[in-house]
Design an enzyme around this catalytic site. Structure first.
Site, PDB file in Angstrom:
ATOM      1  N   SER A   1      -0.738  -1.964   1.776  1.00  0.00           N
ATOM      2  CA  SER A   1      -1.028  -0.722   2.476  1.00  0.00           C
ATOM      3  C   SER A   1      -0.460   0.483   2.068  1.00  0.00           C
ATOM      4  CB  SER A   1      -0.463  -1.109   4.085  1.00  0.00           C
ATOM      5  OG  SER A   1       1.008  -1.465   3.689  1.00  0.00           O
TER       6      SER A   1
ATOM      7  N   ASN B   1       5.045  -6.871  -0.055  1.00  0.00           N
ATOM      8  CA  ASN B   1       5.046  -7.677   1.209  1.00  0.00           C
ATOM      9  C   ASN B   1       5.641  -9.008   0.958  1.00  0.00           C
ATOM     10  OD1 ASN B   1       3.696  -6.091   3.148  1.00  0.00           O
ATOM     11  ND2 ASN B   1       1.913  -6.295   2.000  1.00  0.00           N
TER      12      ASN B   1
ATOM     13  N   GLY C   1      -1.409  -5.413   4.227  1.00  0.00           N
ATOM     14  CA  GLY C   1      -1.127  -6.981   4.395  1.00  0.00           C
ATOM     15  C   GLY C   1      -0.998  -7.739   3.031  1.00  0.00           C
TER      16      GLY C   1
ATOM     17  N   ASP D   1       7.532   3.523  11.614  1.00  0.00           N
ATOM     18  CA  ASP D   1       7.925   2.099  11.219  1.00  0.00           C
ATOM     19  C   ASP D   1       9.037   1.993  10.083  1.00  0.00           C
ATOM     20  OD1 ASP D   1       6.337   2.809   8.971  1.00  0.00           O
ATOM     21  OD2 ASP D   1       5.054   1.344   9.091  1.00  0.00           O
TER      22      ASP D   1
ATOM     23  N   HIS E   1       5.916   2.870   5.888  1.00  0.00           N
ATOM     24  CA  HIS E   1       4.750   3.635   5.347  1.00  0.00           C
ATOM     25  C   HIS E   1       4.961   5.273   5.356  1.00  0.00           C
ATOM     26  CE1 HIS E   1       3.317  -0.196   6.840  1.00  0.00           C
ATOM     27  NE2 HIS E   1       2.772  -0.405   5.568  1.00  0.00           N
TER      28      HIS E   1
END
Length: 225
Positions: A53, A118, A90, A201, A204
């Site tokens: 991402s 991730n 993801g 969040d 990002h």
């Protein structure tokens, strides 16, 4: 009357030949322009950003993600490179390993590998992450031996404990040294943990954050180009 008629024929002859000459020049110019454009297209090289991402630019416009910012920099310098954004939100190193062969069906000159974050956030075993990244590097070398590979280093918060965090950070320089490839020490340098440069969040980057990511990448990429 006869003289006048001959003069008219002569004038018509000159006019037709003049038009033909002009048309020929226009055709020649057009063909030259097309030839130059085709040559430029043939000489254009590709840079593929393969990541998650962060590469995809989750939460920002596509033209604000750091690969697009890199393209803007390249265009401003008139370098013959086209950026391809192959980021997928993801994505883990395991799914990236499964996807990379399909991505490499197109010719690639520079391959920027941005995966692993991730894995770290999910606590995937370090050995598995390292093995998957090595498999991706091997696939790139196998399918396109002339492609230059750049690996982006990543770090994670100490949620998984100091030992895991340290081992995770070391994966990237170890792989870069082993494979003799370029390393961006830490993609999120000066962005990670900086509240105003990240979205709600806290993970990002914002558009401004992506500009810094692009600068971090450019330090290494410009030497390759």
């Amino acid at each position: 009357m006869r003289i006048l008629l001959m003069f008219c024929y002569f004038s018509l002859f000159v006019l037709v030949n003049s038009c033909n000459e002009t048309t020929d020049k226009k055709t020649e110019t057009t063909q030259t322009e097309v030839s130059e454009e085709a040559q430029a297209a043939t000489n254009t090289k590709s840079i593929l950003f393969f990541g998650d991402s962060l590469t995809a630019g989750l939460g920002v416009d596509t033209d604000e993600a750091f690969p697009a910012v890199i393209q803007q920099k390249i265009d401003s310098l008139q370098l013959p490179y086209q950026v391809i954004n192959a980021g997928l939100s993801g994505e883990t190193t395991a799914s990236g390993k499964n996807r990379v062969s399909w991505i490499l069906n197109q010719p690639i000159d520079v391959f920027v590998l941005e995966l692993g974050a991730n894995d770290g956030l999910r606590g995937i075993p370090i050995s598995e992450t390292k093995s998957n990244l090595q498999a991706i590097i091997d696939t790139v070398k196998e399918k396109n031996s002339k492609a230059q590979i750049i690996l982006t280093g990543m770090q994670i918060p100490p949620n998984m404990g100091p030992e895991y965090t340290e081992e995770f950070r070391n994966v990237f320089p170890e792989l870069a040294e082993k494979n003799n490839i370029q390393l961006i020490p830490f993609l999120l340098e000066n962005v990670g943990g900086v509240e105003e440069l990240n979205q709600q969040d806290g993970i990002h980057p914002t558009a401004e954050g992506h500009k810094i990511l692009a600068a971090n990448v450019w330090v290494v990429l410009r030497e390759v180009l």
